[in-house]
Design a protein around this motif. Structure first.
Motif, PDB file in Angstrom:
ATOM      1  N   LEU A  44     141.642 -33.685 108.003  1.00 43.77           N
ATOM      2  CA  LEU A  44     141.092 -32.353 107.793  1.00 43.77           C
ATOM      3  C   LEU A  44     139.577 -32.464 107.732  1.00 43.77           C
ATOM      4  O   LEU A  44     139.031 -33.314 107.027  1.00 43.77           O
ATOM      5  N   ALA A  45     138.910 -31.624 108.498  1.00 45.60           N
ATOM      6  CA  ALA A  45     137.449 -31.543 108.449  1.00 45.60           C
ATOM      7  C   ALA A  45     137.069 -30.101 108.161  1.00 45.60           C
ATOM      8  O   ALA A  45     137.595 -29.178 108.788  1.00 45.60           O
ATOM      9  N   ILE A  46     136.196 -29.927 107.216  1.00 47.21           N
ATOM     10  CA  ILE A  46     135.684 -28.603 106.885  1.00 47.21           C
ATOM     11  C   ILE A  46     134.205 -28.614 107.277  1.00 47.21           C
ATOM     12  O   ILE A  46     133.440 -29.458 106.813  1.00 47.21           O
ATOM     13  N   ILE A  47     133.840 -27.686 108.145  1.00 46.43           N
ATOM     14  CA  ILE A  47     132.475 -27.663 108.664  1.00 46.43           C
ATOM     15  C   ILE A  47     131.800 -26.368 108.229  1.00 46.43           C
ATOM     16  O   ILE A  47     132.321 -25.280 108.470  1.00 46.43           O
ATOM     17  N   THR A  48     130.663 -26.516 107.586  1.00 46.18           N
ATOM     18  CA  THR A  48     129.855 -25.364 107.187  1.00 46.18           C
ATOM     19  C   THR A  48     128.431 -25.594 107.665  1.00 46.18           C
ATOM     20  O   THR A  48     128.084 -26.708 108.079  1.00 46.18           O
ATOM     21  N   HIS A  49     127.637 -24.536 107.628  1.00 45.91           N
ATOM     22  CA  HIS A  49     126.253 -24.689 108.076  1.00 45.91           C
ATOM     23  C   HIS A  49     125.340 -23.694 107.376  1.00 45.91           C
ATOM     24  O   HIS A  49     125.786 -22.672 106.856  1.00 45.91           O
ATOM     25  N   PHE A  55     124.030 -28.766 109.161  1.00 44.16           N
ATOM     26  CA  PHE A  55     125.475 -28.701 109.320  1.00 44.16           C
ATOM     27  C   PHE A  55     126.063 -29.687 108.315  1.00 44.16           C
ATOM     28  O   PHE A  55     125.561 -30.801 108.173  1.00 44.16           O
ATOM     29  N   ILE A  56     127.114 -29.268 107.622  1.00 39.95           N
ATOM     30  CA  ILE A  56     127.765 -30.125 106.632  1.00 39.95           C
ATOM     31  C   ILE A  56     129.206 -30.331 107.078  1.00 39.95           C
ATOM     32  O   ILE A  56     129.935 -29.367 107.301  1.00 39.95           O
ATOM     33  N   PRO A  89     120.900 -29.262 112.951  1.00 44.29           N
ATOM     34  CA  PRO A  89     121.608 -28.580 114.030  1.00 44.29           C
ATOM     35  C   PRO A  89     121.517 -29.304 115.377  1.00 44.29           C
ATOM     36  O   PRO A  89     122.497 -29.354 116.125  1.00 44.29           O
ATOM     37  N   GLU A  90     120.371 -29.892 115.673  1.00 43.33           N
ATOM     38  CA  GLU A  90     120.220 -30.615 116.942  1.00 43.33           C
ATOM     39  C   GLU A  90     121.169 -31.813 117.002  1.00 43.33           C
ATOM     40  O   GLU A  90     121.758 -32.094 118.040  1.00 43.33           O
ATOM     41  N   HIS A  91     121.329 -32.498 115.872  1.00 44.73           N
ATOM     42  CA  HIS A  91     122.237 -33.643 115.848  1.00 44.73           C
ATOM     43  C   HIS A  91     123.692 -33.189 115.902  1.00 44.73           C
ATOM     44  O   HIS A  91     124.530 -33.868 116.498  1.00 44.73           O
ATOM     45  N   ALA A  92     123.993 -32.043 115.306  1.00 44.74           N
ATOM     46  CA  ALA A  92     125.350 -31.501 115.387  1.00 44.74           C
ATOM     47  C   ALA A  92     125.704 -31.197 116.841  1.00 44.74           C
ATOM     48  O   ALA A  92     126.819 -31.485 117.293  1.00 44.74           O
ATOM     49  N   LYS A  93     124.762 -30.652 117.579  1.00 39.05           N
ATOM     50  CA  LYS A  93     125.019 -30.346 118.992  1.00 39.05           C
ATOM     51  C   LYS A  93     125.189 -31.634 119.802  1.00 39.05           C
ATOM     52  O   LYS A  93     126.049 -31.725 120.675  1.00 39.05           O
TER      53      LYS A  93
END
Length: 112
Positions: A29-34, A39-40, A63-67
Motif C-alpha cells: 500500500l502506498a499513500i501519496i499526498t502533495h 510529494f510525500i 515535484p520535479e523528482h516525483a515526475k
C-alpha cells in the motif's frame, strides 16, 4: 602530463547501500499526498487480521523528482512487460468497488 589510470569521470556519484537498507521493506500500500512544494509517499504493509498498518517508510521529494520517478517507473514497467508479459490488474467489475485495503474486510455486507 600525469598518468591517470582511473577511467571514471571526476564527479561520478557513488551510491552506498548498507546491508540493513539492502534487505528492503515489503509494501503493498502506498499513500501519496502533495503540497505545492513536496510529494510525500508513505509505504505500508497491510495484512489480514491486522487492524493497523504502520508506515514503514516515508519518502519526501520535490515535484520535479516525483515526475522523474513516474517516468522511471513507466519505463521499467514497460521493460518488465516486454520481458515477462503484461501485468494484469483485476477489473473493477469483477472486483467490485476499489477500496484502500488490498484484502477483503472480512465482513459480509449482505442484508438479511
Amino acid at each position: 602530463m600525469a598518468d591517470n589510470n582511473n577511467n571514471q569521470p571526476e564527479n561520478q556519484l557513488q551510491i552506498e547501500l548498507s546491508p540493513e537498507v539492502a534487505k528492503g521493506v515489503y509494501a503493498n500500500l502506498a499513500i501519496i499526498t502533495h503540497s505545492s512544494s513536496d510529494f510525500i509517499l508513505d509505504f505500508c504493509t497491510v495484512l489480514p487480521g491486522m487492524p493497523k498498518s504502520p508506515v514503514s517508510s516515508r519518502i519526501v521529494m520535490a515535484p520535479e523528482h516525483a515526475k522523474r520517478l513516474l517516468q522511471a517507473l513507466q519505463g521499467n514497467v514497460m521493460k518488465y512487460e516486454q520481458e515477462f508479459g503484461k501485468i494484469k490488474l483485476p477489473e473493477e467489475a469483477q472486483q467490485g468497488p476499489r477500496t484502500i485495503a488490498p484484502f477483503g474486510t472480512g465482513v459480509n455486507n449482505k442484508e438479511n
